[in-house]
Motif scaffolding. Structure first.
Motif, PDB file in Angstrom:
ATOM      1  N   GLY A 103      13.720   5.986  -3.080  1.00  0.00           N
ATOM      2  CA  GLY A 103      13.633   7.000  -3.852  1.00  0.00           C
ATOM      3  C   GLY A 103      12.331   7.685  -4.080  1.00  0.00           C
ATOM      4  O   GLY A 103      12.451   9.038  -4.238  1.00  0.00           O
ATOM      5  N   ILE A 104      11.204   7.101  -4.249  1.00  0.00           N
ATOM      6  CA  ILE A 104      10.037   7.767  -4.399  1.00  0.00           C
ATOM      7  C   ILE A 104       9.615   8.501  -3.035  1.00  0.00           C
ATOM      8  O   ILE A 104       9.309   9.527  -3.161  1.00  0.00           O
ATOM      9  N   ASP A 125       0.757   0.986  -7.546  1.00  0.00           N
ATOM     10  CA  ASP A 125       1.220   0.139  -6.388  1.00  0.00           C
ATOM     11  C   ASP A 125       1.405   1.430  -5.266  1.00  0.00           C
ATOM     12  O   ASP A 125       1.258   2.745  -5.466  1.00  0.00           O
ATOM     13  N   PHE A 126       1.210   0.741  -3.959  1.00  0.00           N
ATOM     14  CA  PHE A 126       0.680   1.559  -2.960  1.00  0.00           C
ATOM     15  C   PHE A 126       1.812   2.782  -2.472  1.00  0.00           C
ATOM     16  O   PHE A 126       1.608   3.551  -1.662  1.00  0.00           O
ATOM     17  N   LEU A 173       3.019   0.192 -15.680  1.00  0.00           N
ATOM     18  CA  LEU A 173       2.235   0.529 -14.641  1.00  0.00           C
ATOM     19  C   LEU A 173       2.066  -0.767 -14.017  1.00  0.00           C
ATOM     20  O   LEU A 173       1.474  -1.901 -14.500  1.00  0.00           O
ATOM     21  N   ASN A 174       2.488  -0.951 -12.558  1.00  0.00           N
ATOM     22  CA  ASN A 174       2.238  -2.112 -11.908  1.00  0.00           C
ATOM     23  C   ASN A 174       0.895  -1.548 -10.913  1.00  0.00           C
ATOM     24  O   ASN A 174       0.735  -0.570 -10.465  1.00  0.00           O
ATOM     25  N   TRP A 360      -3.283  -2.005  -1.484  1.00  0.00           N
ATOM     26  CA  TRP A 360      -2.223  -2.395  -2.332  1.00  0.00           C
ATOM     27  C   TRP A 360      -2.052  -1.602  -3.428  1.00  0.00           C
ATOM     28  O   TRP A 360      -1.045  -1.156  -3.997  1.00  0.00           O
ATOM     29  N   PHE A 361      -3.389  -1.391  -4.175  1.00  0.00           N
ATOM     30  CA  PHE A 361      -3.176  -0.797  -5.555  1.00  0.00           C
ATOM     31  C   PHE A 361      -4.377   0.406  -5.689  1.00  0.00           C
ATOM     32  O   PHE A 361      -4.216   0.941  -6.645  1.00  0.00           O
ATOM     33  N   GLY A 362      -5.140   0.437  -4.816  1.00  0.00           N
ATOM     34  CA  GLY A 362      -6.195   1.798  -4.988  1.00  0.00           C
ATOM     35  C   GLY A 362      -7.455   0.939  -5.183  1.00  0.00           C
ATOM     36  O   GLY A 362      -7.701  -0.274  -5.561  1.00  0.00           O
ATOM     37  N   ALA A 363      -8.526   1.802  -5.292  1.00  0.00           N
ATOM     38  CA  ALA A 363      -9.975   1.013  -5.570  1.00  0.00           C
ATOM     39  C   ALA A 363     -10.036   0.654  -6.500  1.00  0.00           C
ATOM     40  O   ALA A 363     -10.900  -0.300  -6.819  1.00  0.00           O
TER      41      ALA A 363
END
Length: 393
Positions: A103-104, A125-126, A173-174, A360-363
């Motif tokens: 969906g994203i 989330d990545f 927020l994951n 996975w999640f950003g810096a």
């Protein structure tokens, strides 16, 4: 069935999980390792879901489904969103898809072009960054440091450029477990309306909310904000249906829906939502409120246990998440980075966790680890004891 019975250690079937639970979980790790990794419950799905699948299966027909989606599921989603989230949706503009992740991607594919920009949070989330870049657009990050009590979305407006087309909202927020307040969402919505930006609101975690926190869907705000919003949800977190690959994209604007349908490839049969997944999701929404409520009671206890035990470890600090069954622990004072801590816990404690890596999640996830606590008290206690035995000298 009592709360204790539904979510006890006896209800966790480890032999089956070790055969079927992949994605860094029981079937992916070495024997003897406890995985507190991917956000997927260790418990079997609710009985009404099992019964609905069996009934549909025994009827013996698995014909092509409606490319617009299974009508009972579309109705159930509209009713559930109205009942639980005060959002009015037209079932005609709900499109079941093969996962929230798709969906994203579908929204990005439909509404972003090369050279466009979309704003995402950091950490998050990545899948947001992955989907944006997969269609040739650019992900622009807006930092929301862990344990930020109130987000100043006015600073997000500074990131808006002539190339900006979308703001990606992950609520809750994951991986941090933050649940955005109504006031925060109103400010975010104001920015989107002012600059004519779409809001991609991923609400897959919106049923996993811990008291006294209250979830607000950005689509429940005023009509001008709702018209800019596209909702995404799924059934893996709340109901354990990850393997059935079922989610939904929900539009409030008919033209948005038509574009999504065209880009989905559902009408050509190249793509589509699994009919058994749609049957299961319908049963979840219509018949499993009590199961979900009891699951939340169990999860709140597991959250408190996890946070308490992590905070006993020197150098580790963990705040209680408001939503998501994920603990995001700060390990920076241990002297180990996320990768090193992951390796140490895996090889010495025999517990698998997710390191806070940029991929996975950003810096903004650097110096953290993520732990899923959607398991039994017995398994979770054993995992926490193993971690403490390794890290407490």
């Amino acid at each position: 069935m009592s709360l204790y019975t539904m979510f006890s250690n006896e209800s966790v079937d480890l032999p089956i999980l070790k055969q079927r639970a992949f994605n860094l979980r029981w079937a992916s790790v070495e024997e003897g390792v406890i995985p507190l990794t991917a956000a997927d419950p260790d418990f079997p799905v609710a009985a009404p879901i099992q019964d609905a699948i069996l009934k549909f299966t025994k009827e013996g027909y698995f014909s092509y489904g409606n490319p617009l989606g299974y009508a009972p599921l579309k109705e159930a989603l509209a009713n559930s969103y109205k009942r639980r989230k005060n959002v009015s949706l037209n079932p005609a503009y709900i499109l079941p898809v093969d996962s929230a992740a798709y969906g994203i991607y579908l929204i990005c594919k439909t509404f972003l072009r090369k050279e466009d920009e979309a704003i995402i949070f950091d950490p998050v989330d990545f899948l947001f960054k992955h989907s944006i870049e997969a269609v040739g657009a650019t992900a622009v990050t807006f930092p929301i440091p862990v344990n930020t009590p109130k987000v100043d979305f006015g600073k997000l407006e500074e990131l808006v450029s002539p190339k900006t087309r979308m703001i990606c909202l992950c609520n809750p927020l994951n991986p941090t477990g933050k649940v955005f307040t109504r006031e925060e969402l109103e400010e975010l919505g104001r920015i989107a309306v002012k600059h004519n930006l779409l809001i991609l609101s991923d609400e897959i975690w919106s049923d996993i909310i811990f008291k006294p926190t209250v979830f607000t869907s950005i689509a429940s705000l005023d009509e001008s904000i709702q018209r800019q919003t596209l909702l995404v949800t799924g059934f893996s977190k709340s109901y354990g249906l990850a393997g059935l690959r079922i989610g939904a994209v929900m539009a409030t604007n008919p033209s948005h829906f038509e574009k999504l349908l065209e880009n989905s490839r559902h009408q050509s049969t190249i793509h589509g939502a699994n009919i058994l997944g749609q049957v299961a999701a319908t049963a979840a929404l219509n018949e499993c409120d009590d199961w979900l409520d009891n699951f939340l009671i169990h999860l709140q206890r597991m959250r408190d246990l996890t946070v308490s035990e992590l905070n006993k470890i020197p150098g580790i600090s963990c705040e209680s998440p408001e939503g998501c069954y994920l603990a995001f622990a700060d390990i920076r004072k241990t002297g180990l980075d996320s990768s090193a801590m992951h390796e140490k816990i895996l090889h010495e404690a025999k517990v698998a966790i997710v390191p806070g890596l940029a991929q996975w999640f950003g810096a903004g996830a650097n110096g953290y680890i993520r732990i899923s606590f959607a398991t039994s008290e017995s398994i979770l206690t054993q995992a926490m004891e193993r971690i403490q035995n390794v890290l407490i000298k």
